[in-house]
Each structure stands twice: as C-alpha cells, then as structure tokens.
Motif scaffolding. Structure first.
Motif, PDB file in Angstrom:
ATOM      1  N   GLU A 103       0.851  -1.193   0.000  1.00 17.10           N
ATOM      2  CA  GLU A 103       0.000   0.000   0.000  1.00 17.10           C
ATOM      3  C   GLU A 103       0.888   1.245   0.000  1.00 17.10           C
ATOM      4  O   GLU A 103       0.635   2.214  -0.710  1.00 17.10           O
ATOM      5  CB  GLU A 103      -0.899  -0.026   1.240  1.00 17.10           C
ATOM      6  N   LYS A 149       1.753   5.045  -3.797  1.00 16.33           N
ATOM      7  CA  LYS A 149       1.904   5.915  -2.634  1.00 16.33           C
ATOM      8  C   LYS A 149       3.293   5.716  -2.037  1.00 16.33           C
ATOM      9  O   LYS A 149       3.699   4.587  -1.782  1.00 16.33           O
ATOM     10  CB  LYS A 149       0.822   5.562  -1.616  1.00 16.33           C
ATOM     11  N   ASP A 203       0.734  -1.463   5.891  1.00 21.67           N
ATOM     12  CA  ASP A 203       1.267  -2.358   4.858  1.00 21.67           C
ATOM     13  C   ASP A 203       2.297  -1.588   4.036  1.00 21.67           C
ATOM     14  O   ASP A 203       1.950  -0.761   3.205  1.00 21.67           O
ATOM     15  CB  ASP A 203       0.119  -2.843   3.960  1.00 21.67           C
TER      16      ASP A 203
END
Lengths: 272, 617
Positions: free
Chosen positions: B383, B457, B415
């Motif tokens: 993530e 991200k 994560d």
C-alpha cells in the motif's frame, strides 16, 4: 592502442575473438579528439576495440561521438550485438544490446587474457592541429614527505586530538612507520591542519595497507575517504563510536596515552 | 526579451490571477516585514487612488476646465485623495527614516542615491498635487465641494489666489510626473512596470521543482543552463528588471549571513547589469561574454544552498535559485567546472548510485533483522512504499530515523515495503550541482522501477528525495502520492493507531528547507513534537526557517567562511531546549556536527525517533 601495455594486449584478445584484428598504435602527445579522429580516419574496420583504461574509454567516447554510434565501455563478454559490461563502479554486470552495425567497445580491465608474444602494431600519427585538448605535460604530485594518496600507512587524527599541538604524537608515530599524517574535516575546520591533509568525502581518498584512525568518530563523510584501506585500526575513548563498526582492530582508550605507548613499543622493538 | 529563451509560464491562469491579487494588490509578501511593508503599501495603494488625479492633471494642462466626468466632482473622492496624499507622505518620511537613520544591512550593495532621488520625486509628486488642488480651490476653480478635500482646503487658506498659480502648480505636478516616468527605465524603480508581470508569471507548481532541460530537441534549441545572457529565459530576464534592490533576500540568505560572497540581491543585480551592457550585442547576434567571471563571480554560484529563503522573501517573485542552478548547469555540463571536492560525489552518484560510493548491495543492510519486506521484481506493490534514501541507508546517524520509522509503521500495522537494492539515488544532489543529465537518467530509471512495481503511494524519509519524487518526477512520467514520514506518523497518531506518552522535555524543532519551504510540511512534525514533549520555537521557523547548510549538494562540498550549521545550532541552543528535533537526514548530520564543533549540550534527533522512544517508555 596506447602501446603494448597489458590492458591494450587484453583488448587485442577481445578484438581477435571478434574477427581478424588489425592492431594500431597512436603516437604523440595525448589528445583525445585528435586520437579519435585518427582512428576514424584509419577506418576500414567494422568494429573498433580499445583498452578499458581512462584514456581508452575517453578516446572511444570521442570516436562514438564523431561517428554518431553507440559505444559500450568495459565489456567482459561479446556475442554478436549482445554485450556484457561492468557498470556502477564494478557492482553491476549489465547485459546490453548494441543497436548498430559497427561495434565500438573497450575491454574491461583483466576480463581477458593479454595476447602473448610480440605484436606488430601499425603506427598512427594524429593531426593535433584541430585537437580541442592536448596533454603536453604531466606534473607529478609534489609536496614534502609522503603523499597521503600513495602512503602505505596513514596515521590520521580527529576531534579527539584536541589541538594542532596534539598532532605531535601522531607525527612522531608516522615518522617511525614511514606514514603520512591525515585528519578529519573537524580538524581542518578548526584550523589545526591544512585542507591538503584532510581524508574524506571532500578531501583525499586514501587506500593504504593500514589506516590508523585516532580520535575519529567515523562519520560517513570520513569513511568515504578511507574505505580503501586494507586494514583499519581505530583508537577512540568512546566505545560507541561509529568508527569501530568499520575497524579491523580497535583500541578503546585515550589516544594521548595509546599513541605514545605504541611509539614507545616500536622504538623498543627496533632497539632504538 | 526578443532574444530570450522560452519557458512555459502560461498555465494555471486562475492561480496566477489569485497570486496577482494577493501579492501585488494585497502586498502580502511585503507585509512579511511589518513596518517596511506598511511603508510600501501606503505609497503603492496611495498611487492606485491618486491615479485618476494624474489623468486629470495631464489633460488639465491643456484644458483647464476639464476633469474626469462625475468622479472629478465627488467630494468623497477628493477626501480620499487627500487622505492618501498624507499616507504617501507618511510612507516617504518613514522610508527616508529607515534608509537614513535605521540603515538596515539589507541595503548593503544597493544603489542608495537612486532610492533617495525616487523618494524625493514621489514626495514632490504628491506635494505639487496638493498645491494644484489648493490653488484651484483658492482661485474658485474647484469642481468639487472644497471642504471635502480637507488638506487642500486648509492649504488654500494660506496661499494667494491668482489663477496663474494654479497653472504653475499643474505644470509643476505634470513635469514632476513626466520626469519620474522618464527616469524610470534607467533606475531600479522600473519594478513598478515589471513587478506585476513578474508576479503573474512566477512559478505556480511545486516550489522545489526545477525546470527540466530538454535533451530531445533539435540542436539549435538545446539549452545547457545559462552561459551568457543570451541563454536567459524571458522570465529570468524580467526577474532582473524587477529587482528594486530592497535586500530582503540578502537578509535571509544563510550563505550571506555566514560571510560568503553570495548575496541573492547582488547576483540578480550582476545579471541585470551584464544583460543591459550586452543587450545591443545580443540583439545584433554578436559574441557574448560568459556571465560567470563577469557579472557574477564564480564563487557566488557555488555558495548557494538552494534553500529558497530568498525566493520566499522576494516581494516581486524573483526566482533566484533557478538562476543559480542554470549557471551551475552550464559550468558543470559544458565546462566541467565545479568545486573539486564535489567530484567524487558526482562520480559516485553517476556510477554507483549513491553519493558516498557505498556498494549498492548494502543498501538494505540497515533493515536486516527488522523484518521489513523488500519488493522484488514482479512482486505486488505494498500500500505504501517506504523510500529510504541514500543517507538513511548508509549513514549511521541518519539510519536511526529509518529504524524508528519502520518500527512505528509495523506497530501501527501499516502495509509497507522497501525497494532494497532496486532503489537508487533520486539524482537530487547531481541536479542541484547542475548535472541535469545524470539527474534525468536517474529519474527515468527510478520512475521505470516504481511504475513497473505498480507503486502509487510513497513515504520518503528524506525531504530532498520527497521533493524529487513528488515535484520533479511527474516531469518524467512518475506520478505518485508522496508524503514525508512525519506526515504519515502524525496521521497515525491522530487516528489513534500510535499512542505516544506526553513528556516534559523541551524540544525545539528545526524545519528542513525542502520540507517546510519547498513542500509546505510544517505542522505535522510539530504535532508529533507536541505529543511527546514541550515545544519551544526558534526565531526563524516554519517557511522562514534557516538552512542547516547541506542543501544544494553542499553536503558534499567544503564551506568557506564561518559555518551555517554552527549558526543554526547557536539559535537552537538559545531557546534553552535540551533536544533539537529534525526531520531530514542531512539536517541530522549537519546539526549534530554543529553541536559537536561548538561543544554544546544538545541532542539532535529525528522526530520519528522521539516518537518511537515515547511509545517504548
């Protein structure tokens, strides 16, 4: 080719593995663009191979620019248009494809056996008239005593030395070991030693057999300058100092006691 | 300008209009300094109001009975005019007081005589205006109710009434205005014509982003930074003509403050002088001399830490850092001229992928035993990708922040994963040194790695990496949501996923330039500091922070003159705090060195480490 030095003979081995090789030797002062022009002018060859030395790479880069062709430096293996070359300061082997009919290559140092026996090389004389740069004179490094970069032993001091006068004991030890005296950035910032003595990222890079770091904490910026040392002996009174993580030998103690003790022992051992 | 190089500054029009309103009409940047801001605003707003009277006077010279219909007969307008005449006069007097009595150091090197002449002309313009209005009232020629213009009416009582006096004053007024306009192009006061344009065309996107050089264009359009004035973009040219030599940039410049020869003001003045001197040659297509060594001394180019304090401060939106980097680009890429000690950094970045020449294979060594996932080729993206950066990967002092961040993220159940040996230098130090070519090859390589892994991200430990990843990589096809570890950690604390214990240690937080100024991250790290201790502020904080001395590749250069890091440490120590909190690996190293060399007792530590300690306590 620069002459029958070892790297050139290795390059010749590579060239012979590609086909019929015609060794050439360029004469006269070093002038990369003119040397390249001479090679281009002497053409007739499909591929051009040079030694993977600084000069060899520079001349071939000029050849590539003049012919507007790709160039693969420091290759270790060639198969058709596939080459394997050394990149990132020797940490990476890259497989690449050359998109051109003619191959411009330099042989990675010591990747090929040197061609044995006498080699007859044709002499090329470059036209220096239109050279951008001509090396006319190579000045040897000067300076008193033993130069930092060439010294087999370096005795280096950091903040722990405490003062310009504090270096006397380091000088004394260095004198016995035929060593050069170095220092960390803190020392030059404080004005205890000249910048020429600074070892580190922004100073001299040294690669002695033995590096004795006295009162140096071991910041990354300093380690960058002495990581080439074969053995590192660290003397520091702070057991937590980073330098110990890089050291082969560690002495935890005050350098103002330890260094004179080593000097005394050396003197005793030599019977002086 | 006709001979200038192109640069794209016509995008983001609504934002440009907004900037114009705030910075020009609203004088926002001038008010960063209260008194000089008020002085300038009173004169500027005064002349906005007085503008119709100038039109009236110009026409009135030839037709005494003409005035602007309606407006010229309004008592309230004339009252307003007199009020702003007083405001302008007060402004001029205060400005004269600042220049003659206070004499701030920011004026060192400015043309002081010119400023005096301009102030005198401004005063003369409004004085003759009052004289004209008063003599008009005295002669009974006023179209407006005389009592409304309180100042002129009062003056009218004490001057004689002949109509010829009205003619004398109107001509005196008009001649003063025309002299002023004639003098304008020859003086630094030209900013009243150029500043509004310069502000409008200032950068609108990420302030930390540098304009990329294009290497894929035809040879004649190729530009390798700035070698001669012929290489300047039109924005850079307008920059030089907009400078009024106010010296606010010089006042905040860390290099200037520590005795280097760089003053952002003198840099821009030097460029302007050379541009004016060589303008005719440039237009005629003749041979131009190099800027470096003529208008701008070479040392000046290398003194800059690219902190952007000058750009932030400049009321007319001059972009000094762009000039510096363009000059460096030309020196580095065409002449291979740069401070010798930076050579190994440039070579190591280019060949090995990090500025210290450490083995690429050791990049994830810091994370051994911490249970951090390394995303290998072909594996799914986490993530959040944690971008470690070279400093945290290789420097022992900077590494602690990465260790703390990783522990905190694990504790909060985030994560995340790292790229390990597939991460390399972002190219930032090479780019700030002027080696655009090396930067772009790293940008392309890293963007390929990140895109192939499907990363969306990124959390960066280093504000310099953050700046490149977030502001500069979009130019190379890499678009990610990029945040700093302090932003993510503050979010986790707000969400209750991390629960620090309040402490009573006094902590002063040092803003990194690339975080606080270039990327607007100022409050998140403060929230974390407040959560674990008692915050105290240094005088120079947030967007007006003072550099640690490492920016602009100075981490790998020698410093001339006194040390910037020691100056900042002195300021931190004066707060009385025991802890100096930082959020950038270079600030960590520089300020820790500064603490050691000045022999002070101050703990320099990353905000993430403070947070981790508070959770362990």
């Amino acid at each position: 080719m620069e002459g029958a030095d070892d790297l050139s003979l290795q390059a010749l081995t590579l060239a012979r593995s590609l086909g019929e090789a015609r060794p050439v030797r360029i004469e006269g002062p070093y002038a990369p663009s003119a040397w390249a022009a001479a090679l281009v002018g002497a053409a007739g060859a499909d591929d051009i191979v040079g030694p993977g030395s600084d000069r060899g790479n520079e001349v071939l880069a000029h050849v590539a620019a003049q012919l507007d062709l790709p160039f693969a430096a420091n290759v270790t293996d060639v198969a058709g248009e596939e080459v394997t070359r050394i990149r990132w300061g020797g940490t990476l082997l890259e497989e690449a494809r050359i998109h051109a009919e003619r191959r411009l290559l330099t042989a990675a140092p010591f990747a090929f056996e040197a061609t044995a026996g006498p080699v007859q090389a044709q002499a090329l004389v470059p036209n220096l008239g239109d050279a951008a740069t001509v090396v006319e004179h190579l000045a040897p490094e000067t300076g008193g005593g033993i130069s930092l970069s060439a010294a087999k032993v370096v005795v280096s001091g950091g903040r722990g030395v405490g003062s310009a006068e504090g270096f006397a004991i380091l000088e004394e030890l260095a004198g016995l070991l035929d060593a050069a005296v170095g220092c960390s950035r803190v020392v030059t910032s404080a004005g205890w030693r000249p910048h020429a003595d600074q070892v580190g990222q922004t100073g001299t890079k040294v690669s002695p057999d033995l590096y004795i770091a006295c009162g140096i904490s071991g910041a990354t910026q300093h380690i960058a300058g002495c990581k080439g040392a074969k053995k590192l002996l660290a003397i520091n009174d702070d057991p937590e100092a980073t330098i110990f993580g890089h050291a082969d030998y560690a002495v935890i103690g005050n350098l103002h006691e330890v260094v004179p003790a080593i000097t005394a022992e050396l003197r005793k051992a030599r019977g002086a | 300008m006709r001979a200038a190089k192109p640069v794209e500054r016509f995008d983001d029009l609504p934002l440009r209009v907004r900037n114009e309103a705030l910075i020009v009409l609203g004088q926002r940047k001038l008010f960063q300094r209260l008194l000089p801001g008020a002085v300038h605003a009173s004169i500027f707003w005064g002349f906005l109001v007085l503008f119709p009277t100038i039109v009236m006077a110009l026409v009135s010279c030839v037709d005494r009975s003409w005035t602007i219909p309606w407006l010229g007969a309004q008592g309230w307008f004339m009252a307003l005019v007199d009020a702003f005449v007083l405001a302008v006069l007060a402004g001029v007097l205060a400005a004269a007081w600042i220049r003659k009595v206070v004499r701030p150091k920011r004026f060192d090197g400015s043309h002081l005589g010119e400023a005096n002449a301009i102030l005198a002309l401004i005063a003369l313009v409004v004085l003759t205006l009052v004289g004209w209005h008063a003599s008009r009232i005295a002669a009974g020629l006023n179209e407006w109710p005389a009592h409304a213009s309180f100042l002129s009416d009062w003056v009218a009582q004490v001057i004689p009434a002949p109509r010829v006096l009205e003619r004398i004053f109107v001509w005196a007024h008009v001649i003063t205005i025309l002299s002023f306009l004639a003098y304008l192009p020859y003086s630094k006061h030209l900013h009243i014509a150029t500043a509004a344009f310069n502000v409008f065309f200032a950068r609108t996107r990420g302030r930390g982003r540098l304009e990329p050089l294009r290497f894929d264009v035809p040879d004649e359009e190729l530009r390798f930074g700035v070698g001669t004035v012929g290489d300047l973009t039109w924005k850079e040219m307008v920059d030089t003509f907009s400078c009024t030599e106010c010296g606010r940039c010089q006042d905040v410049c860390p290099a200037y403050a520590t005795g280097k020869i760089l003053s952002p003001k003198l840099l821009i003045m030097g460029l302007r002088d050379q541009l004016l001197a060589e303008g005719p040659t440039l237009l005629a297509g003749g041979d131009l001399s190099p800027v470096v060594g003529n208008g701008v001394p070479e040392e000046m180019v290398w003194d800059c830490v690219t902190c952007g304090a000058c750009v932030h401060e400049c009321p007319v939106s001059i972009e000094h850092v762009d000039h510096i980097v363009d000059l460096r680009r030309n020196l580095v890429m065409l002449e291979s001229r740069f401070p010798q000690e930076a050579e190994s950094m440039l070579r190591d970045v280019e060949r090995i992928g990090n500025p210290w020449g450490k083995p690429q294979g050791d990049r994830a060594a810091w994370a051994e035993g911490l249970g951090v996932r390394v995303v290998e080729e072909g594996e799914p993206a986490p993530e959040i990708l944690y971008w470690v950066g070279c400093a945290a990967a290789y420097d022992e002092r900077a590494r602690k922040a990465a260790e703390s961040t990783v522990k905190l993220l694990q504790k909060a159940g985030v994560d995340f994963a790292i790229l390990g040996a597939r991460e390399s230098c972002t190219g930032d130090p090479a780019r700030r040194m002027g080696n655009e070519y090396v930067f772009q090859s790293y940008a392309e390589q890293n963007v390929a790695t990140l895109n192939d892994s499907g990363v969306t991200k990124i959390v960066a430990s280093c504000p310099h990496c953050l700046n490149s990843l977030g502001n500069e990589y979009p130019d190379f096809g890499g678009r990610y949501e990029v945040m700093h570890h302090t932003e993510l950690l503050a979010e986790l604390v707000r969400d209750g996923r991390l629960q620090p214990k309040a402490g009573d240690t006094e902590i002063t937080y040092h803003d990194s330039c690339y975080l606080a100024r270039h990327n607007d991250v100022r409050e998140d790290p403060r929230e974390l500091v407040a959560a674990v201790g008692k915050p105290v502020e240094m005088a120079r904080n947030r967007e007006r922070t003072f550099c640690c001395g490492a920016g602009g590749a100075h981490m790998w250069m020698e410093e001339r003159g006194s040390a910037i890091n020691e100056e900042r440490v002195r300021e931190a120590a004066e707060t009385g705090a025991e802890t100096l909190a930082v959020a950038c690996p270079f600030c960590t190293v520089m300020l820790d060195d500064g603490v050691r060399s000045s022999g002070r007792q101050l703990r320099v530590v990353d905000v993430s480490t403070l947070l981790a300690e508070s959770l362990d306590a």
